[in-house]
Enzyme design. Structure first.
Site, PDB file in Angstrom:
ATOM      1  N   ARG A 192       9.687  18.562   4.113  1.00  0.00           N
ATOM      2  CA  ARG A 192       8.551  19.350   3.566  1.00  0.00           C
ATOM      3  C   ARG A 192       8.085  20.169   4.631  1.00  0.00           C
ATOM      4  O   ARG A 192       7.648  21.340   4.493  1.00  0.00           O
ATOM      5  CB  ARG A 192       7.303  18.417   2.992  1.00  0.00           C
ATOM      6  CG  ARG A 192       7.763  17.928   1.783  1.00  0.00           C
ATOM      7  CD  ARG A 192       6.969  16.635   1.474  1.00  0.00           C
ATOM      8  NE  ARG A 192       7.220  16.258  -0.150  1.00  0.00           N
ATOM      9  CZ  ARG A 192       6.615  15.535  -0.773  1.00  0.00           C
ATOM     10  NH1 ARG A 192       5.425  14.687  -0.242  1.00  0.00           N
ATOM     11  NH2 ARG A 192       6.868  15.115  -1.821  1.00  0.00           N
ATOM     12  N   GLU A 332      -2.256   5.828   3.014  1.00  0.00           N
ATOM     13  CA  GLU A 332      -2.336   6.917   3.843  1.00  0.00           C
ATOM     14  C   GLU A 332      -3.636   6.944   4.668  1.00  0.00           C
ATOM     15  O   GLU A 332      -3.477   7.778   5.705  1.00  0.00           O
ATOM     16  CB  GLU A 332      -2.772   8.245   2.918  1.00  0.00           C
ATOM     17  CG  GLU A 332      -2.788   9.610   3.107  1.00  0.00           C
ATOM     18  CD  GLU A 332      -3.188  10.701   2.365  1.00  0.00           C
ATOM     19  OE1 GLU A 332      -3.140  11.841   2.641  1.00  0.00           O
ATOM     20  OE2 GLU A 332      -3.155  10.295   1.021  1.00  0.00           O
TER      21      GLU A 332
END
Length: 371
Positions: A192, A332
């Protein structure tokens, strides 16, 4: 665990960006909710209490150990009001799983100012209050200037909508081009960070009167099995073009250069020409009309940064570098687990693997306290 909770996965394995092989499974609902909702229902059925509208504002500590949390009750995130504060004690420690803070522009400005200008794919409540509470309590920070951008995002939908799902298939079975040149500019299945940086380079060629959004497109065969296509087409994130000339006209791409690029790509698919970008072709799908296209723009997607944990999901102290007794974290909110970037699908694995570790070790901690 997923089977026990009733999570249903599609009977196929796909390759997401950056992976060296197809290894990703997708829920039948084709969203994170396809995992979270069944787990949530299983937990409720098995006696776990959920306290909605409860904003954690601080950790409770005693003698260097975490003993609970301080919360705002009946919290309204829209206006920041609440009815009262409440202390909730815990004999077995606290597991923090509050996710990222990609919507907290003020916090991001302090660590990566340019990213604060980008749209974020997270829900509006993805802010940094819990991270700041953890840092205030002496938790060790990790990589606080590292964020991931989603290269499959589109300016024509809010956040990461169905077009983002479709884009992964268009990347795999089609190609992305720079509208100014009509040429490919990246390996469409690279990690990414690589793809987002390549798209930002294309966007840097914008002029004051026109933004040079990259374009990804594929053929009709791809749309027959791509998740997100129907909704993205309905919502006018993805458009159909009967001919390559129509597509070129819609995005102001030089037709001759685009036609040459399509010809070259089809030779790559046929195996008669080497791909200069070395994209892996798990599905060898030649590009032919009609075409389906969407515009691209990177959006802030994931916080690679956060608080430091060890392999047992124990949160580390800034002063001692040892685990803080009674404090665990997963997902996260933790930093450094994936390094500088994250491969597609691996956040789910992160949540589940470290979530299990946190739960098991918190249970062991409870037992060790004699409770």
């Amino acid at each position: 665990m997923l089977d026990e909770c009733g999570v249903q996965l599609m009977d196929k394995v796909i390759r997401l960006g950056g992976h060296s092989a197809p290894r990703t499974m997708v829920p039948k609902a084709a969203s994170g909710g396809g995992i979270v909702v069944p787990i949530h229902n299983w937990l409720k059925k098995n006696g776990v209490q959920f306290r909605n509208r409860s904003q954690v504002i601080d950790l409770l500590m005693q003698d260097g150990k975490v003993t609970g949390v301080l919360i705002n009750c009946d919290y309204n995130w829209k206006d920041g009001t609440s009815k009262k504060e409440q202390r909730i004690g815990s004999r077995g420690g606290v597991v923090v799983a509050t996710g990222g803070w990609g919507q907290d522009k003020d916090f991001i400005k302090t660590t990566m100012p340019v990213y604060s200008l980008l749209e974020c794919t997270s829900q509006p409540g993805a802010t940094a209050e819990m991270l700041k509470a953890l840092l205030k309590s002496g938790c060790l920070p990790s990589m606080l200037d590292m964020y991931q951008l989603g290269p499959w995002a589109s300016p024509d939908e809010k956040g990461a909508g169905p077009g983002s799902f479709f884009a992964d298939y268009a990347f795999a079975e089609g190609m992305a081009v720079n509208p100014k040149t009509g040429r490919r500019f990246m390996n469409e299945l690279a990690d990414r960070r690589t793809r987002a940086d390549a798209e930002l380079n294309v966007l840097s060629e914008s002029t004051p009167d026109k933004i040079n959004y990259p374009v990804v497109f594929c053929g009709e065969k791809t749309t027959e099995h791509a998740e997100g296509f129907q909704a993205a087409y309905r919502d006018k994130t993805v458009f159909r073009y009967e001919t390559l000339a129509d597509l070129a006209k819609a995005y102001d791409i030089p037709l001759k250069a685009l036609q040459q690029q399509v010809n070259e790509y089809n030779k790559i698919v046929a195996g008669t020409q080497k791909d200069p970008f070395a994209k892996p072709l798990d599905v060898k799908q030649p590009l032919k009309a009609p075409f389906y296209a969407m515009r691209l723009t990177p959006k802030l997607h994931y916080c690679m940064d956060g608080i430091a944990v060890n392999p047992r999901s124990e949160v580390l102290s800034t002063t001692t570098l040892a685990p803080i007794p009674g404090l665990y974290a997963a997902g996260e909110v933790t930093g450094g687990v994936h390094g500088m970037d994250r491969l597609g699908g691996c956040s789910s694995v992160d949540c589940m693997v470290f979530g299990l570790e946190a739960g098991r070790n918190a249970a062991a901690y409870l037992k060790a306290q004699g409770n």
